[in-house]
Structure formats: C-alpha cells, structure tokens
Design an enzyme around this catalytic site. Sequence first.
Site, PDB file in Angstrom:
ATOM      1  N   LYS A 107       0.826  -1.209   0.000  1.00 10.41           N
ATOM      2  CA  LYS A 107       0.000   0.000   0.000  1.00 10.41           C
ATOM      3  C   LYS A 107       0.857   1.255   0.000  1.00 10.41           C
ATOM      4  O   LYS A 107       0.494   2.258  -0.606  1.00 10.41           O
ATOM      5  CB  LYS A 107      -0.949   0.007   1.207  1.00 10.41           C
ATOM      6  CG  LYS A 107      -1.832  -1.246   1.236  1.00 10.41           C
ATOM      7  CD  LYS A 107      -3.304  -0.941   1.257  1.00 10.41           C
ATOM      8  CE  LYS A 107      -4.160  -2.156   0.957  1.00 10.41           C
ATOM      9  NZ  LYS A 107      -4.575  -2.890   2.157  1.00 10.41           N
ATOM     10  N   LYS A 189      -6.393 -16.904 -11.780  1.00  8.47           N
ATOM     11  CA  LYS A 189      -7.749 -17.169 -11.298  1.00  8.47           C
ATOM     12  C   LYS A 189      -8.611 -15.909 -11.356  1.00  8.47           C
ATOM     13  O   LYS A 189      -8.095 -14.809 -11.498  1.00  8.47           O
ATOM     14  CB  LYS A 189      -7.704 -17.735  -9.887  1.00  8.47           C
ATOM     15  CG  LYS A 189      -6.848 -16.941  -8.949  1.00  8.47           C
ATOM     16  CD  LYS A 189      -6.757 -17.621  -7.596  1.00  8.47           C
ATOM     17  CE  LYS A 189      -6.167 -16.637  -6.602  1.00  8.47           C
ATOM     18  NZ  LYS A 189      -6.515 -16.809  -5.249  1.00  8.47           N
ATOM     19  N   LYS A 192     -10.651  -9.440  -8.963  1.00 11.78           N
ATOM     20  CA  LYS A 192     -11.050  -8.099  -9.399  1.00 11.78           C
ATOM     21  C   LYS A 192      -9.910  -7.570 -10.264  1.00 11.78           C
ATOM     22  O   LYS A 192      -9.164  -6.692  -9.879  1.00 11.78           O
ATOM     23  CB  LYS A 192     -11.217  -7.187  -8.175  1.00 11.78           C
ATOM     24  CG  LYS A 192     -12.373  -7.556  -7.297  1.00 11.78           C
ATOM     25  CD  LYS A 192     -12.456  -6.595  -6.116  1.00 11.78           C
ATOM     26  CE  LYS A 192     -13.140  -7.244  -4.944  1.00 11.78           C
ATOM     27  NZ  LYS A 192     -12.850  -6.612  -3.673  1.00 11.78           N
TER      28      LYS A 192
END
Length: 326
Positions: A107, A189, A192
């Site tokens: 982040k 896979k 989002k």
Amino acid sequence: MSGIRPTGFLHLGNYFGAVRNYVRMQEEFECYFMVADLHSLTTHPDTKELKTNVHRVLSENIACGLDPDRVALFCQSHVYETAELYLYLNMLAYKGELEKTVTFKDKVRQHPENVNAGLLTYPVLQTADIILHRASYVPVGKDQEQHLEMARTFANRFNHRYGDVFPEPQAFNYGDELVKVPSLDGAGKMSKSENQYATLYLSDNDKLIMDKVKKAKTDSGPTEPNSPKPEIIQNVFSLMKLVSGQDVIDKFETDYNNCTIRYGDMKKQLGEDMVKFIGPIREKAESIRNNPAYLKEVMEKGAEKARKSAAATMELVREAIGLNYF
Ligand code: TRP
C-alpha cells in the site's frame, strides 16, 4: 469470524473461495461475519460510495445463503468495542513488525501520498475484530495468512502480559475443498482484475454472462484421441465442474477424448449453466438491495449479537489489564 471488505462486487472466485465456506460454517459453528467498513477508511477516505457498497456486500452475501438469523452479520463500525480493543492492542504492537507487513509495504508503494497510521496498524484492527469474539477459526484465503499470523502474535502477547483471555485464532478452510476458479482469459484465477471480461460477477446480467463465457480462451481442439488437456481447456472444464451436471461434463469429456469436441457448443452450454447459477443469486441480491428497511433490520440484529459477545470479552480485557478501580 471473518471480515469482508466493502469494496467492489462479489465474483465467482469469492463465492467458491469464501462465501460458500461461510454458508457451510453457519451450520456447524457460532459465526460472526463482519463488513470491514472501518478498514476501508485506511485506503478509501472518500466515503461517498460507502453506504451503497455496504448494502451491496450485505445483500450479495445474504443472497448466497448467509442467514442473518443464524449468524451475526454486522458492520464493524456498529461495534464500538472494536475501537477500544484496538487501542489496547496498539500498545502491544511494535512499529518495526508492523512496517514489515507485506500488505502495508504494497500500500505504501501504491499510495505514497497517504501512508496513515491506520494503514500501519491495519493488522491490529483486524486482530481486534477477531479476538473481540474470542474466535478460534477464521475462514480466509492465502492473502490473509500474514495478518492471521500477526493476530496470533498479538493475542499471545496479550495473554502473556495480562493473563489468558484469548484463544489462538487459526485460519480455517474445508481442507480438500479449496477450489480454484480460473479466469476466462486463461491466465490465473478470477479476481477483481483489470480484465473485467475474464471475471464473472454475481451481478452480471444473463447476456453479459453468455458473452463473457463465449469469449473464453480455447484452442483449435485435440488432434489425437485421449490427449492431455492444455491449461486453457482444463480451465473451461474446471468452470463447468462448478456449475454443470455430471452428465454434461461426461459428454464433453467423451467428445474431447474422441476429438469431436466443439468448443463453441461447450461454451454455450457453460454459459447457460452459469446463467442458471448466477441468475437467481443476482435477482435475490437485487431485491434485498432494494429493501433498505430489511437491511437496516439485518444490521441492527447483527450489531446486537456482535456487541453482546464483544461486551463480554471487554469485561475480561479491562479486568485483565487492571482497569478496575472500583
Ligand atoms: N483484511 C481482510 C481482507 O482484506 C478483511 C478483514 C477485516 C478480516 N477484518 C477481518 C478478515 C477479520 C478476517 C478476520 O479481506
């Protein structure tokens, strides 16, 4: 106990990787499922969409089979005890270990302009969520392993310093049943991801589902009988296993092995079966979302159950720490 971030839409990977396990756990355990709205403030200070997102995630989880009468389904911000426990735990968490957290470092890289203290102590807040209910099992995916390891560290540290209050929380899944839900573009896979077309969302309409499945990657087909399946073909079969009947799967297996398979037909069938699977969930979620009075009732009932469990734990915590002056 588990937490669900109110960001984005649920997709098929979330369903088979997480929600389905919650639904199964509710039959066996006393469960607490929480919408992690406070956590979202660490990265999304703009709260314009928060209410919509919280309503959406609740609706989708209920539509998938989570039963608000059976579990405590609640919002993190409705359980004020969380903030209190978070504060105590912050005194037991060291800056050095928090800075080493992989999600924190990610982040910091993504948003160097907003490295706030809440982001640093994200795992402390997550620990508070879990141990507030003295939870033993936490159904989470691999991406949460480090957070859970830290939750164990902080819980143990509390126990050593102030006396045994908390069980050690463990990651939980139904062992053998960790299914992989492959993406439609043949890479990795469902997630989002940047490629919206490779992921099936529980909110996709029938036409969009058919369209996405039709565009799934395939090749020109096998040329030798009984050949091994290339990965992109295996993926289509894996998706079929999630939603189609055994007879359908057997038919296409046979066709594949005879080299008579037509991927156009297979994808049409898969699309139809996906529509049959996702359609009712989507419609149920929509009708719940359009019923704010019901959602309010769910959140109130959930908060009441969660706060009851939280209040009992906090009595023990204050006593153990020594905050008992009368
Ligand atoms: N950090 C989790 C995630 O990103 C969400 C979460 C918040 C959570 N609190 C939790 C998960 C407590 C398990 C237990 O998905």
